[in-house]
Design a protein around this motif. Structure first.
Motif, PDB file in Angstrom:
ATOM      1  N   ALA A 123       0.839  -1.200   0.000  1.00 39.79           N
ATOM      2  CA  ALA A 123       0.000   0.000   0.000  1.00 39.79           C
ATOM      3  C   ALA A 123       0.870   1.244   0.000  1.00 39.79           C
ATOM      4  N   ASP A 124       0.530   2.197  -0.862  1.00 36.87           N
ATOM      5  CA  ASP A 124       1.176   3.507  -0.785  1.00 36.87           C
ATOM      6  C   ASP A 124       0.125   4.534  -0.400  1.00 36.87           C
ATOM      7  N   ASP A 125       0.433   5.814  -0.553  1.00 34.02           N
ATOM      8  CA  ASP A 125      -0.473   6.854  -0.070  1.00 34.02           C
ATOM      9  C   ASP A 125      -1.836   6.807  -0.746  1.00 34.02           C
ATOM     10  N   LEU A 126      -1.872   6.376  -1.995  1.00 30.94           N
ATOM     11  CA  LEU A 126      -3.130   6.469  -2.727  1.00 30.94           C
ATOM     12  C   LEU A 126      -3.601   5.146  -3.315  1.00 30.94           C
ATOM     13  N   ARG A 127      -2.748   4.140  -3.333  1.00 36.01           N
ATOM     14  CA  ARG A 127      -3.120   2.896  -4.000  1.00 36.01           C
ATOM     15  C   ARG A 127      -2.663   1.680  -3.210  1.00 36.01           C
ATOM     16  N   ILE A 128      -3.407   0.588  -3.431  1.00 35.07           N
ATOM     17  CA  ILE A 128      -2.998  -0.695  -2.859  1.00 35.07           C
ATOM     18  C   ILE A 128      -2.920  -1.689  -4.007  1.00 35.07           C
ATOM     19  N   ASN A 129      -1.818  -2.420  -4.060  1.00 31.53           N
ATOM     20  CA  ASN A 129      -1.611  -3.416  -5.111  1.00 31.53           C
ATOM     21  C   ASN A 129      -1.532  -4.810  -4.523  1.00 31.53           C
ATOM     22  N   LEU A 130      -2.056  -5.763  -5.270  1.00 30.92           N
ATOM     23  CA  LEU A 130      -2.034  -7.159  -4.857  1.00 30.92           C
ATOM     24  C   LEU A 130      -1.037  -7.898  -5.736  1.00 30.92           C
ATOM     25  N   TRP A 131      -0.148  -8.641  -5.107  1.00 31.77           N
ATOM     26  CA  TRP A 131       0.893  -9.354  -5.831  1.00 31.77           C
ATOM     27  C   TRP A 131       0.761 -10.857  -5.586  1.00 31.77           C
ATOM     28  N   ASN A 132       1.257 -11.591  -6.578  1.00 32.16           N
ATOM     29  CA  ASN A 132       1.501 -13.018  -6.378  1.00 32.16           C
ATOM     30  C   ASN A 132       3.005 -13.151  -6.153  1.00 32.16           C
ATOM     31  N   GLN A 160       3.959  -8.011 -12.727  1.00 38.81           N
ATOM     32  CA  GLN A 160       2.566  -7.566 -12.752  1.00 38.81           C
ATOM     33  C   GLN A 160       2.028  -7.519 -11.338  1.00 38.81           C
ATOM     34  N   SER A 161       1.132  -6.575 -11.095  1.00 45.47           N
ATOM     35  CA  SER A 161       0.376  -6.612  -9.845  1.00 45.47           C
ATOM     36  C   SER A 161      -1.020  -6.090 -10.145  1.00 45.47           C
ATOM     37  N   PHE A 162      -1.964  -6.468  -9.335  1.00 48.62           N
ATOM     38  CA  PHE A 162      -3.334  -5.993  -9.479  1.00 48.62           C
ATOM     39  C   PHE A 162      -3.528  -4.785  -8.581  1.00 48.62           C
ATOM     40  N   ASN A 163      -4.113  -3.744  -9.121  1.00 49.33           N
ATOM     41  CA  ASN A 163      -4.469  -2.602  -8.298  1.00 49.33           C
ATOM     42  C   ASN A 163      -5.845  -2.866  -7.688  1.00 49.33           C
ATOM     43  N   ILE A 164      -5.924  -2.918  -6.369  1.00 48.96           N
ATOM     44  CA  ILE A 164      -7.204  -3.253  -5.738  1.00 48.96           C
ATOM     45  C   ILE A 164      -7.845  -2.071  -5.022  1.00 48.96           C
ATOM     46  N   VAL A 165      -7.074  -1.049  -4.730  1.00 48.88           N
ATOM     47  CA  VAL A 165      -7.661   0.165  -4.156  1.00 48.88           C
ATOM     48  C   VAL A 165      -6.969   1.350  -4.809  1.00 48.88           C
ATOM     49  N   ASP A 166      -7.770   2.325  -5.212  1.00 50.10           N
ATOM     50  CA  ASP A 166      -7.214   3.533  -5.819  1.00 50.10           C
ATOM     51  C   ASP A 166      -8.035   4.713  -5.349  1.00 50.10           C
ATOM     52  N   ILE A 167      -7.486   5.538  -4.493  1.00 52.17           N
ATOM     53  CA  ILE A 167      -8.237   6.698  -4.006  1.00 52.17           C
ATOM     54  C   ILE A 167      -7.703   7.997  -4.572  1.00 52.17           C
ATOM     55  N   LYS A 168      -6.921   7.889  -5.625  1.00 52.91           N
ATOM     56  CA  LYS A 168      -6.401   9.117  -6.228  1.00 52.91           C
ATOM     57  C   LYS A 168      -7.552   9.826  -6.924  1.00 52.91           C
ATOM     58  N   ALA A 202      -9.405  12.421  -9.526  1.00 53.69           N
ATOM     59  CA  ALA A 202      -9.085  12.822 -10.896  1.00 53.69           C
ATOM     60  C   ALA A 202      -8.337  14.148 -10.898  1.00 53.69           C
ATOM     61  N   ASN A 203      -8.719  15.005  -9.994  1.00 52.24           N
ATOM     62  CA  ASN A 203      -8.043  16.291  -9.845  1.00 52.24           C
ATOM     63  C   ASN A 203      -7.334  16.292  -8.493  1.00 52.24           C
ATOM     64  N   MET A 204      -6.035  16.336  -8.523  1.00 47.33           N
ATOM     65  CA  MET A 204      -5.279  16.228  -7.267  1.00 47.33           C
ATOM     66  C   MET A 204      -5.590  17.380  -6.307  1.00 47.33           C
ATOM     67  N   GLU A 205      -6.144  18.457  -6.823  1.00 45.39           N
ATOM     68  CA  GLU A 205      -6.495  19.552  -5.916  1.00 45.39           C
ATOM     69  C   GLU A 205      -7.614  19.145  -4.978  1.00 45.39           C
ATOM     70  N   GLU A 206      -8.330  18.091  -5.342  1.00 47.43           N
ATOM     71  CA  GLU A 206      -9.431  17.645  -4.492  1.00 47.43           C
ATOM     72  C   GLU A 206      -9.006  16.581  -3.499  1.00 47.43           C
ATOM     73  N   VAL A 216      -5.305  10.333   2.512  1.00 44.71           N
ATOM     74  CA  VAL A 216      -4.400   9.345   1.950  1.00 44.71           C
ATOM     75  C   VAL A 216      -4.515   8.062   2.770  1.00 44.71           C
ATOM     76  N   ILE A 217      -4.025   6.981   2.178  1.00 46.32           N
ATOM     77  CA  ILE A 217      -3.972   5.697   2.870  1.00 46.32           C
ATOM     78  C   ILE A 217      -2.764   5.702   3.789  1.00 46.32           C
ATOM     79  N   THR A 218      -2.941   5.286   5.016  1.00 49.32           N
ATOM     80  CA  THR A 218      -1.819   5.324   5.953  1.00 49.32           C
ATOM     81  C   THR A 218      -1.320   3.941   6.348  1.00 49.32           C
TER      82      THR A 218
END
Lengths: 183, 446
Positions: free
Chosen positions: B194-203, B209-217, B219-223, B227-229
């Protein structure tokens, strides 16, 4: 009055943190800079006496704070005139504590989210945009009074209570949005 | 438990040695501590990108007082500093997290990560080596085939134990933002980062390759507002995970619901107490760590001033809240100024989920017994940690007359912070990282 002094101090400290974050090893830390931006926004509101600024203060005895505080806490824009001026959608009207399903669900409103595989190359659109930080730094280089001086000049031309963001100068002085755009 | 104190059933005491470096550099600062699933091994990562693994000594009749001591088993350089030329950014080598895989053969496997890259390391022992090759001599030099007159079978001969660490997988280029968490799934085949804005699933077997399973970024970064902690998989349900946010919320997600888990199954948030509002309310509500209990029934979160325990079946408020150092509430402005308010404290459960532990300043760490509701403050310091001594509970004086042995809030040393602690999975052994020193405390044995 002491709130304004404290707010002034906090704005200065926050600007210093944003400034020094640029030289940090490992690059800009999004989480920390977001938190600093939130503090900066609250303190700036109190200092400039903007509507909603009192939401950041500890409650005083008397009437409870307006329901707008809850919206502001959740990151929505203040209502009415500012929203109209910016032309952006307001948060949906609702009672302070309850959240609508759309509010809770951050994905709602972002169309077309599809699962995607991250291939080995990093996505090309994702730039940590540092250009805006440079302009931010040059503005803040003159310190807090530089920021305040420019803002007062711009605010005189508008009605009180309205943050004029049609003017590109004032828009670029909005430290919160600019600091985030840097990412 | 044979020993009871006034505060807790456990009395901790330090072993004979405190494991540390004598000269303190920035690179020696410990940045993560983790026991493996049996507690036999303890891994630490530091700011210099090194991993040090300690192994527990086997019990021996000859030296009964050395039972259960941890000694250095392996040291290796996990991550090196890198430079991202495209973005003109340096990538720190600091190890943010280490997570062990359950042991499936003689070798040990762990994941270690810095801000951008996760690596799978294999740690294995070699105590025999083959001797008697036909085509090469003992130094490895090839022999002249024409000189070979006899054929022999190589035999394995004992050698001094050698522990070697080899990187088996490198999972790179999947995170734009800084990785804050990794978590191994209970299926032992996948893990998430997990990083600040996304979580990836790996084998574990696939690195490109990894699957992106959470994305809270947005569309406009001003909004951007949160963040994910931190993020963690459920200990038993391989489809369930939680992630915490900088707004003090926790989301539980079910991977069976959809490929992209942007819609949570459960949403945990406590309404803000309006009497505590300040400029810094948002910062101190940011969750720095989230941990499932071993049972999987509860989650524990740490924010700047409190530790909270949540029941998975109740989303609107935690079932328990523990004040770690509430005396700091009036000092938030100073702590903001000196950056301490951004410190990310971790929290841990004991093996039976009855006690929780977290760190504080002045090298203090706190334990809360969930059953008796008692709590204790202990200190990790050389002066208080003579071998076989018992750790004395400490107390912070908030106001009024300071009693003897109490320490006043203004005397606290904020440069001495305990951010990382670990609890043995089944015994009362704790590891506490105090800057560049690692303290290991065990409960008293009669």
């Amino acid at each position: 009055m002491e709130f304004r002094l404290e707010a002034h101090r906090i704005v200065s400290i926050s600007l210093g943190k944003i400034y020094s974050a640029r030289g940090q090893r490992g690059g800009l830390k999004l989480h920390k800079n977001l938190l600093v931006s939130l503090v900066l926004r609250s303190a700036r509101r109190v200092y400039l006496g903007e509507p909603g600024g009192e939401c950041a203060l500890p409650p005083r005895p008397g009437p409870p704070p307006p329901p707008d505080c809850e919206r502001l806490r959740r990151g929505c824009r203040p209502l009415a005139s500012e929203a109209a001026a910016r032309g952006r959608p307001e948060c949906p009207a609702e009672s302070p504590r309850k959240r609508s399903a759309a509010e809770r669900d951050p994905a709602a409103g972002y169309p077309g989210k599809k699962p995607r595989r991250e291939a080995e190359q990093p996505p090309p659109q994702e730039d940590m945009e540092t250009g805006n930080v440079a302009s931010l730094i040059s503005i803040f280089g003159s310190g807090f009074s530089g920021l305040l001086g420019k803002e007062r000049g711009a605010a005189e031309a508008t009605e009180p209570g309205q943050v004029c963001c049609e003017q590109p100068v004032l828009r670029s002085l909005n430290p919160w949005s600019t600091a985030i755009v840097a990412f | 438990m044979k020993c009871f104190s006034r505060y807790l059933p456990y009395i901790f005491r330090p072993p004979n040695t405190i494991l540390s470096c004598s000269c303190h550099t920035e690179a020696d600062i410990i940045s993560t501590v983790e026991f493996n699933h049996t507690g036999e091994l303890l891994a630490t990562g530091d700011k210099g990108g090194r991993v040090v693994i300690f192994q527990r000594e086997q019990e021996s009749k000859n030296q009964p007082h050395r039972r259960g001591e941890y000694n250095v088993y392996s040291t290796f350089q996990s991550h090196e500093p890198e430079f991202d030329y495209l973005k003109s950014l340096e990538i720190e080598e600091k190890i943010n997290k280490i997570r062990w895989l359950p042991q499936q053969n003689a070798a040990y496997f762990l994941l270690s990560t810095n801000d951008k890259t996760v690596k799978l390391w294999k740690v294995s022992e070699r105590d025999k080596r083959p001797e008697g090759y036909n085509l090469k001599d003992e130094d490895g030099r090839l022999r002249d085939p024409s000189m070979i007159t006899m054929l022999r079978v190589p035999v394995l001969r004992p050698m001094d134990l050698m522990v070697e660490a080899t990187p088996r997988r490198v999972f790179a280029n999947a995170h734009t933002y800084h990785i804050n968490s990794i978590s191994v799934n209970s299926d032992y085949e996948t893990y998430m980062s997990a990083d600040d804005l996304r979580i990836n699933l790996w084998n574990f077997e696939i690195t490109n390759q990894s699957f992106n399973i959470v994305d809270i970024k947005p569309a406009n970064m001003e909004e951007l507002t949160e963040v994910i902690t931190a993020a963690e998989f459920h200990p038993h349900h391989c489809n369930t995970f939680v992630y915490s946010s900088s707004k003090g919320t926790i989301r539980l997600c079910d991977m069976r619901a959809s490929a992209l888990c942007d819609r949570h199954s459960k949403f945990f948030e406590e309404p803000e107490d309006p009497s505590n509002r300040s400029f810094f309310s948002e910062i101190i509500s940011s969750i720095s760590d989230v941990k499932f209990s071993h049972s999987g029934r509860y989650i524990m979160t740490r924010d700047y001033l409190t530790v909270k325990v949540w029941d998975l079946n109740m989303e609107n408020r935690p079932i328990e809240t523990y004040q770690v150092h509430d005396y700091l509430r009036s000092k938030l402005c100073s702590l903001y100024e000196n950056d301490c308010i951004f410190d990310k404290f971790e929290c841990v459960w004991n093996g039976s989920d009855s006690v929780i532990m977290t760190g504080s300043y002045n090298n203090f760490f706190r334990m809360f017994d969930r059953n008796t509701k008692r709590d204790v403050t202990l200190e990790a310091s050389r002066e208080n940690s003579k071998p076989r001594a018992i750790l004395k509970p400490r107390k912070v004086c908030v106001g009024g007359k300071r009693r003897k042995d109490e320490i006043s809030v203004d005397s606290l040393d904020f440069s001495k912070k305990i951010l990382h602690t670990a609890w043995h999975p089944s015994e009362n052994i704790i590891a506490v990282a105090a800057t560049n020193n690692l303290y290991i405390f065990q409960d008293k044995v009669n």
